[in-house]
Write a protein that holds these residues in place. Sequence first.
Motif: not given
Length: 466
Positions: A299, A302, A304-306, A340, A343-346
Motif C-alpha cells: 500500500t 500505490y 493513485g486511483d487516477d 483495497f 474501496e478504490h472501486k477497481k
Amino acid sequence: MAAERRWTKNRRLPLITAGVLVSLVVASGSVTTEPADASPRPDPTPTTGSGPVPWWPDGAADPSPAAADPVAASDPPAPEPSVSGSQDPVPSATPSGTPSGTPTESPSPSGSPTQEPGANAPKYPAFGAYLDYGPRGVTRMAQLSQWLGGADLRVGHTYLPGDRWSNIEGADSFLDSWAEWRKERDDRLFVLNVPMLERNEEGVPDAEVRKLLQQGAQGDFDRHYRALAENLVDLDVPDTVVVLGWEMNGTTYTHRCGPDPESWKKYWKRIVTVMRSVPGQKFRFDFTPSRGRDAVPWTDCYPGDDVVDIVGMDSYDQPENKSFDEQVSEPYGLQAQVDFAAEHKKPISYPEWGLFRNGDNAEYMKRMLDWMDEHKPLYNTLTDYCPHGVWQCDKNPKASEVYRTALTGRDRPTDQPTEPTVPTEPTGPTEPTAPPECSPVNLGDWIEHWLGGKLCLRFDWWKPRS
C-alpha cells in the motif's frame, strides 16, 4: 430503371412462350425439377485458436444460451495524472471508448442482438496461463485448451525482457505473434508485464535503484515508454493490459519500490501519463504486488486511483507450511487486496499464481480456484512451469488433477462437442441424378432459377400409364 424496363420489354415474348410451354408440360405430369444443388452441406470447420467455436449462418442470432444475455462492460476514463519533473513535459491524454477486449453487442436488422462466432458472453472470469515468452506460448495455449477439454483460454500473458531498454520498448518482432492471437477475437485479453528499469534482474543495489527511480520521476526514461506505447498501437493491440513494475514490494527486481517509495510512485505516474499520451491507446494499467508484506507494505507503493485501472496480486503457495486461510487473512494478503480494490472501486486480477514451497498441494489449488470463482477477478493466469505449474510440469499430479477437473470445458460453447468433429463421407451420390425416362432440357439460367431447378421432360408422356 430505364435499362431494366428495356430488358423486360425485349424479352417478354420469349418468356411468355416458355411459360406456356412449361405450364402445358407440367399439367401433363411429365416433368420433374431437380434441385440446383443436391450436395450435402459440409460440417462447420473448426477455426484456429484455443478451442471450438460455435457456427451459425451469417446474420442469424447466436443460438447458444449465453447469447440471450450478452454482457458488455467498459472501464471509466482515467483522469489525467499530474506529474512533477522538469524534463520532457508530457502531453495529457486519457483513455476513451470501450476497450476492444470487452465483448460488445450490435443490433441486427431485425432488432435482436447478434454475435460473431466465438463471442459468447462468458460465464466465468477470463483465464489463461503463462506458457512461454514468445510464439511457443501462443501455440501452447491451443494445446492447453485441448488438454482442458476445449476450455476457452481468453487471456494471453507474456513479459517484456528487462535486460535493456530496447527490449522494454517492445521492438523488433517480439510481440507480433501475441498481437495476431489477440486480434483473432474481440473478447480476448492480452496481458503484458512491463519492467520499469533495465537490468531488472541483475541485483542492482538499493542506492543505485534509488538514483534510477529519481531519474525516472524526472522524465529521463520517458522516450522508452512512448516507443512501447507506439509499438503496441501500431500492432493494433491498443487495449493491452500493462502489468507495470510488478512485485514492487519485494526485493527481486531493480524496479522495486522499497529504496524510494515516493520517487517510485512519481515514476509510475510519469510512465502511465506518457503511454496514455499516444493517440489511439486504450491501455489498462495493473498494479500488482506480491501477496503479503514482503520488503515493504504494498500500500506504500500505490500511486493513485487516477493512474491505476486494476489492483492485481501475484500469489504463490508460499511460504512453507502456510495454509490457504493464512494466505487470505495475513496482513496485505488476499482479503486485504479484495478490500483495497473495493474501496478504490477497481477490479482485481491474479497475473501470477501457482504452486511453490508446499509442493504438490491439491488443497491450495482447489482453494485458490474457489477464491477466484467467488471474487471474480478481471482475469487470472497460472504460471505453468515447474515448480508452479500443472500442465508443463509433471511434478504436481494431484494439483494438476484438481485444476484440470475444475476447468475442463469451462466457457466452451455448449452447442459444440469437446473435440472437433470430422465430416463423414456421404453414403450416396453427391451429384444430382435425372429421374428415369426423362431428359433434362436446357432453358437457361434465369428460367431454371425461376423453376427451382432444371426441367426434365419425359418424351414418352403420350404413352398410357399403368
